[in-house]
Design an enzyme around this catalytic site. Structure first.
Site, PDB file in Angstrom:
ATOM      1  N   ASP A  67       0.816  -1.207   0.000  1.00  0.00           N
ATOM      2  CA  ASP A  67       0.000   0.000   0.000  1.00  0.00           C
ATOM      3  C   ASP A  67       0.856   1.265   0.000  1.00  0.00           C
ATOM      4  O   ASP A  67       2.075   1.218   0.142  1.00  0.00           O
ATOM      5  CB  ASP A  67      -0.942  -0.001   1.199  1.00  0.00           C
ATOM      6  CG  ASP A  67      -0.274  -0.483   2.487  1.00  0.00           C
ATOM      7  OD1 ASP A  67       0.945  -0.298   2.627  1.00  0.00           O
ATOM      8  OD2 ASP A  67      -0.970  -1.043   3.347  1.00  0.00           O
ATOM      9  N   ASP A 136      -7.687  -2.800  14.607  1.00  0.00           N
ATOM     10  CA  ASP A 136      -9.063  -3.215  14.303  1.00  0.00           C
ATOM     11  C   ASP A 136      -9.115  -4.462  13.427  1.00  0.00           C
ATOM     12  O   ASP A 136     -10.168  -4.829  12.924  1.00  0.00           O
ATOM     13  CB  ASP A 136      -9.849  -2.077  13.646  1.00  0.00           C
ATOM     14  CG  ASP A 136      -9.220  -1.591  12.342  1.00  0.00           C
ATOM     15  OD1 ASP A 136      -8.222  -2.205  11.884  1.00  0.00           O
ATOM     16  OD2 ASP A 136      -9.721  -0.600  11.778  1.00  0.00           O
ATOM     17  N   HIS A 138      -7.386  -5.048  10.531  1.00  0.00           N
ATOM     18  CA  HIS A 138      -7.233  -4.913   9.082  1.00  0.00           C
ATOM     19  C   HIS A 138      -5.848  -5.347   8.632  1.00  0.00           C
ATOM     20  O   HIS A 138      -4.877  -5.254   9.385  1.00  0.00           O
ATOM     21  CB  HIS A 138      -7.539  -3.485   8.612  1.00  0.00           C
ATOM     22  CG  HIS A 138      -6.484  -2.474   8.964  1.00  0.00           C
ATOM     23  ND1 HIS A 138      -6.611  -1.584  10.015  1.00  0.00           N
ATOM     24  CD2 HIS A 138      -5.286  -2.185   8.391  1.00  0.00           C
ATOM     25  CE1 HIS A 138      -5.547  -0.805  10.065  1.00  0.00           C
ATOM     26  NE2 HIS A 138      -4.720  -1.153   9.093  1.00  0.00           N
ATOM     27  N   GLU A 143      -9.797  -1.952   5.353  1.00  0.00           N
ATOM     28  CA  GLU A 143     -10.457  -1.596   6.597  1.00  0.00           C
ATOM     29  C   GLU A 143     -11.670  -2.492   6.860  1.00  0.00           C
ATOM     30  O   GLU A 143     -12.141  -3.199   5.962  1.00  0.00           O
ATOM     31  CB  GLU A 143     -10.882  -0.133   6.536  1.00  0.00           C
ATOM     32  CG  GLU A 143      -9.736   0.849   6.305  1.00  0.00           C
ATOM     33  CD  GLU A 143      -8.884   1.084   7.548  1.00  0.00           C
ATOM     34  OE1 GLU A 143      -8.712   0.145   8.358  1.00  0.00           O
ATOM     35  OE2 GLU A 143      -8.383   2.207   7.715  1.00  0.00           O
TER      36      GLU A 143
END
Length: 261
Positions: A67, A136, A138, A143
């Protein structure tokens, strides 16, 4: 899925580097998928050491990063281009033309994403994908709520991700980009082998949900349960919420080839 637990971050990083080295020794022209963030820094330091002191060779290796922030030029200190060159690439003998990192400043993101996917295929696919994990759950910038079949695309970052990453931007949430270009979960799952690294108590709940929870788009790392060759590298704190931690330790101690004490 194999879960391996180490006493601390340094031991975990060294063990992960040994796995990378085994892949490169078996296939010198391997294709690696690389991650950024604080967790893989120890892995990259160890790979640099192995290159300098043990001759680990990267001359035929091709890499694809997961990314990049949208809007950050390659020269920006918080861009992932900058991170990868500072932490790894400029310290090893990799050919610059074999390094692929998503562009955060392309004029046509849709076309670039298609090209990135095609380039991975043209290079024979990813042999070993290295991953971190967000608090979280990811992976890459997929996400919560991301499709588990997703491909390389632009994603809007979750508020928690922006807040978590503000520490890299002098603590200023307003400086963190709200968009990123990222490999999709579907792209990641096509790698032949996957390794995920997690360190620290802040990752413990996400790790437990990834390994022991249901497969769900709300924890995109849980999709790794569907892959046939995944190794999860953890330190003690990241492993602390696992319900079956004693079982994972038993397997780790008694698998074929494990050292006997």
């Amino acid at each position: 899925m194999e879960v391996v637990i180490y006493p601390n971050y340094e031991a975990m990083s060294k063990a992960a580097a040994q796995m990378v080295a085994r892949v490169l020794n078996a296939k010198p022209n391997a294709v690696l998928g690389l991650a950024t963030g604080s967790t893989p820094e120890g892995l990259y330091r160890e790979l640099v050491r192995m290159h300098r002191e043990e001759g680990l060779d990267f001359s035929q290796v091709t890499t694809f990063n997961l990314d990049e922030y949208v809007g950050l030029p390659k020269s920006h200190p918080q861009s992932y281009h900058y991170f990868m060159h500072e932490k790894l690439f400029k310290h090893i003998n990799i050919a610059l033309q074999n390094i692929y990192i998503p562009s955060g400043t392309t004029d046509n993101y849709e076309a670039f994403c298609r090209w990135y996917e095609e380039r991975i295929r043209q290079c024979g696919g990813i042999d070993l994908q290295i991953l971190g994990i967000g608090a979280d759950g990811h992976i890459a910038f997929n996400e919560p709520g991301s499709s588990l079949g997703s491909r390389t695309r632009i994603k809007t970052l979750a508020r928690q991700t922006i807040e978590d990453n503000a520490r890299f931007f002098d603590g200023r949430v307003d400086l963190v980009p709200i968009y990123a270009i990222t490999m999709g979960v579907g792209t990641i799952l096509e790698a032949r082998k996957i390794m995920l690294l997690a360190s620290g108590k802040s990752k413990a709940k996400a790790v437990a949900a990834t390994i022991e929870g249901p497969v769900t788009s709300m924890i995109t790392a849980s999709a790794l349960q569907l892959h046939r060759d995944v190794t999860i590298f953890l330190d003690e704190e990241a492993a602390s919420d696992l319900k079956l931690i004693d079982y994972y330790r038993w397997i780790q101690a008694n698998k074929p080839g494990a050292p006997k004490t």
